[in-house]
Motif scaffolding. Sequence first.
Motif, PDB file in Angstrom:
ATOM      1  N   ARG A 187     -11.838 -20.104  -3.130  1.00  0.00           N
ATOM      2  CA  ARG A 187     -13.051 -20.440  -3.525  1.00  0.00           C
ATOM      3  C   ARG A 187     -12.119 -22.392  -4.623  1.00  0.00           C
ATOM      4  O   ARG A 187     -11.290 -22.464  -5.137  1.00  0.00           O
ATOM      5  CB  ARG A 187     -13.630 -20.048  -5.037  1.00  0.00           C
ATOM      6  CG  ARG A 187     -14.937 -19.231  -4.523  1.00  0.00           C
ATOM      7  CD  ARG A 187     -14.915 -18.797  -5.924  1.00  0.00           C
ATOM      8  NE  ARG A 187     -15.196 -17.355  -5.641  1.00  0.00           N
ATOM      9  CZ  ARG A 187     -17.034 -17.634  -5.287  1.00  0.00           C
ATOM     10  NH1 ARG A 187     -17.756 -18.048  -5.385  1.00  0.00           N
ATOM     11  NH2 ARG A 187     -17.555 -16.071  -4.844  1.00  0.00           N
ATOM     12  N   ALA A 188     -12.623 -23.557  -4.568  1.00  0.00           N
ATOM     13  CA  ALA A 188     -12.046 -24.252  -5.000  1.00  0.00           C
ATOM     14  C   ALA A 188     -11.996 -24.624  -7.259  1.00  0.00           C
ATOM     15  O   ALA A 188     -12.686 -23.041  -7.577  1.00  0.00           O
ATOM     16  CB  ALA A 188     -12.968 -25.537  -5.003  1.00  0.00           C
ATOM     17  N   ALA A 236     -17.608 -21.474   4.394  1.00  0.00           N
ATOM     18  CA  ALA A 236     -17.345 -20.410   3.539  1.00  0.00           C
ATOM     19  C   ALA A 236     -16.024 -19.572   2.888  1.00  0.00           C
ATOM     20  O   ALA A 236     -14.650 -19.963   3.518  1.00  0.00           O
ATOM     21  CB  ALA A 236     -17.817 -19.479   4.612  1.00  0.00           C
ATOM     22  N   THR A 237     -15.948 -19.194   2.296  1.00  0.00           N
ATOM     23  CA  THR A 237     -14.398 -18.323   1.333  1.00  0.00           C
ATOM     24  C   THR A 237     -14.311 -16.687   2.679  1.00  0.00           C
ATOM     25  O   THR A 237     -15.068 -16.440   2.973  1.00  0.00           O
ATOM     26  CB  THR A 237     -14.457 -17.980  -0.085  1.00  0.00           C
ATOM     27  OG1 THR A 237     -15.612 -16.740  -0.044  1.00  0.00           O
ATOM     28  CG2 THR A 237     -15.004 -19.235  -1.395  1.00  0.00           C
ATOM     29  N   GLY A 238     -12.940 -16.877   2.553  1.00  0.00           N
ATOM     30  CA  GLY A 238     -12.642 -15.658   3.305  1.00  0.00           C
ATOM     31  C   GLY A 238     -11.254 -16.191   4.133  1.00  0.00           C
ATOM     32  O   GLY A 238     -10.957 -17.375   4.770  1.00  0.00           O
ATOM     33  N   SER A 239     -11.720 -15.395   5.602  1.00  0.00           N
ATOM     34  CA  SER A 239     -11.210 -15.421   6.696  1.00  0.00           C
ATOM     35  C   SER A 239     -12.181 -16.434   7.793  1.00  0.00           C
ATOM     36  O   SER A 239     -13.091 -16.051   7.818  1.00  0.00           O
ATOM     37  CB  SER A 239     -10.795 -14.633   7.271  1.00  0.00           C
ATOM     38  OG  SER A 239     -10.174 -13.653   6.865  1.00  0.00           O
ATOM     39  N   THR A 279      -8.678 -24.844   1.214  1.00  0.00           N
ATOM     40  CA  THR A 279      -9.677 -24.975   0.239  1.00  0.00           C
ATOM     41  C   THR A 279     -10.951 -25.073   0.200  1.00  0.00           C
ATOM     42  O   THR A 279     -11.094 -25.983   1.367  1.00  0.00           O
ATOM     43  CB  THR A 279      -9.095 -25.770  -1.140  1.00  0.00           C
ATOM     44  OG1 THR A 279      -8.294 -25.163  -2.088  1.00  0.00           O
ATOM     45  CG2 THR A 279     -10.817 -25.406  -2.304  1.00  0.00           C
ATOM     46  N   LYS A 280     -12.304 -24.199  -0.489  1.00  0.00           N
ATOM     47  CA  LYS A 280     -13.870 -24.643   0.672  1.00  0.00           C
ATOM     48  C   LYS A 280     -14.224 -25.709  -0.114  1.00  0.00           C
ATOM     49  O   LYS A 280     -13.632 -26.166  -1.249  1.00  0.00           O
ATOM     50  CB  LYS A 280     -13.986 -23.793  -0.656  1.00  0.00           C
ATOM     51  CG  LYS A 280     -15.939 -23.278   0.248  1.00  0.00           C
ATOM     52  CD  LYS A 280     -17.007 -22.798  -0.739  1.00  0.00           C
ATOM     53  CE  LYS A 280     -18.243 -22.674  -0.237  1.00  0.00           C
ATOM     54  NZ  LYS A 280     -19.394 -22.072  -0.204  1.00  0.00           N
ATOM     55  N   GLY A 281     -14.658 -26.294   1.110  1.00  0.00           N
ATOM     56  CA  GLY A 281     -15.014 -28.099   1.381  1.00  0.00           C
ATOM     57  C   GLY A 281     -13.720 -29.036   0.848  1.00  0.00           C
ATOM     58  O   GLY A 281     -14.290 -29.757   0.646  1.00  0.00           O
TER      59      GLY A 281
END
Length: 581
Positions: free
Chosen positions: A579-580, A550-553, A494-496
């Motif tokens: 995304r969170a 960042a989201t994605g790979s 998860t981002k962050g």
Amino acid sequence: MKRTRHGRRTAATLTALALGAGGLAALAAPATAATAAAAGGDKVAKLPISSYSELVVDSVHERLYISDDRRSRTGGEVQVYDFAGTKVGVLPTDSSPTGMALSADASTLHVSQSNGILAFDTATAQRTALVRAHYSVECPRDVAFAGGRQWYAETAATGDCDNRNTRLFGVDGTTAVSTEWNDTGRLRLTEGPGAPDRLVMGQSRGNGVADPFLTVFDTSGSTLVRGPQRRFAGAGGQGALHLRDLALSADGKRIAVADGSAGTRLLNTSDLSDAPVPYQPLPEGATATAVAFGGDGKYVARGSAASGGTADLLVQPADPADRTTPVEFAFEGALQGDLVASRGLGWSQDGTRLFAVTSNIYGNEFWLHVIQPPAVQYDARFTGSPTTTPKQPVVGEPLGIRGRLELDGPAPAEPAKVSAVRHDARGDRAVPAVEVEADGTFTLLDVPSSVGEATYTLSFTGSLVHRPAEDITVGVTVAKAPTAITLSAPAEATKGEGLEITGRLTAQGRGLPAGVTLAVQRTDKKGSGVLTSAAVAADGTFRINDLPRATGSTTYEVGYAGDALHSPSTASATVRVRRAG
């Protein structure tokens, strides 16, 4: 005798001969050459003496004469054996016999006893004369025969024989004549058929002898003429010559000295300088006691006192430039003795038999060994080109070198051995020797220690049965040992929020250096960036912690830069970041 750690011994079986303490006053007829040859192998006889002085070899009559060192004024006897190791009689003396010498034609044996020098007819074993000495002594005399007459060194004392004044006498007919040559300490004498007019005299270190000497006399004229001389001064006034035995080479050009401190010295007879090529040192822990050259000039025997499996006797080519591996014998125990006695070696004139007197560590029991070296040596050669496994050697990993050795003549009683020397950027290093299989193949094993070119020189140094083979070489290029990185990463994150990747760095060859760190790079849709390096633990594991941005790979690439002995390696893992919430 048993095989030693330092080489190989002749493989013939030892035969113990049961002998009584008594003997015949008359000697039996000599054994024929055929009988002696048929006996073959190595034989051991237990000697009926509790002290030992000297061994004399009579090749004309095939007799061995052995005297004791009881230093008694009561009747004694010289023990007589044939070349097969069988006792055939005794020569009775009026007191304990000590030094002995054989005339040049082997017709007379001169034997020292307390009051003078006895003469025995070697054909009939009858006493023929007595040369009365100037003094009646208990100290042993050294006796030699050179220039057609006998010589003896006499210490006029009943004790402390190694530290009293000793005088050199010659014999004119049946009269002892002083040569006026004398010095402190026991004087050793020797002669040899290769220089029949030369008498070698040596002084061993003793109390107050700070620079013991060796010298050579010319005995060809009516006056004894001293030739070259050399002194051996040592540190602290102790003297640097612990003389145990002397021997003249078959051609008379070299003198070998069994030095209890320095091993086997090899000197030029002409000026007593060191020979240009010395004999290799005795095995570590061995103390020189005896030395003898074969009558045919082919071999030299070097005796010593050593413990356990360390060799007490080396038999090798007389030419010191011939580095053929010596045949080694280790004596140990009640069936063979523990060491070669001082002055305990002698050869038959034709060089086909070596005779050795051994003693126990207490010096009160003695054995006679009859040893037959081979009459001929055969060729040996490496065949084909050696191969290496693996084809790409790496530093710190085993490397096998496989080849073939071809031996002419009969198969060796014990496996031949091949050794090698590795030459690389760090210098030369010996590769342990390996035994050759029955089909001639062998495989040497080494672990290269540096990166780059390495050359292996393969050697078979020979034995008394086989000549050395010509060396061959094989070259390899040693690469760095490979490394590998394995990663364990979650499939999603998860981002962050915190993300942890674990892994392990492994390496072949030698262990990795301490304090290794790995470079870490993160690549996502915002670009690439370097993260904090990952420290590698002693077991090769490491952890990487990150907060995906960042989201994605997102791909994490981990790399080891390598070191002096290990190659670089990299690994990567891709995590899908959502995304969170």
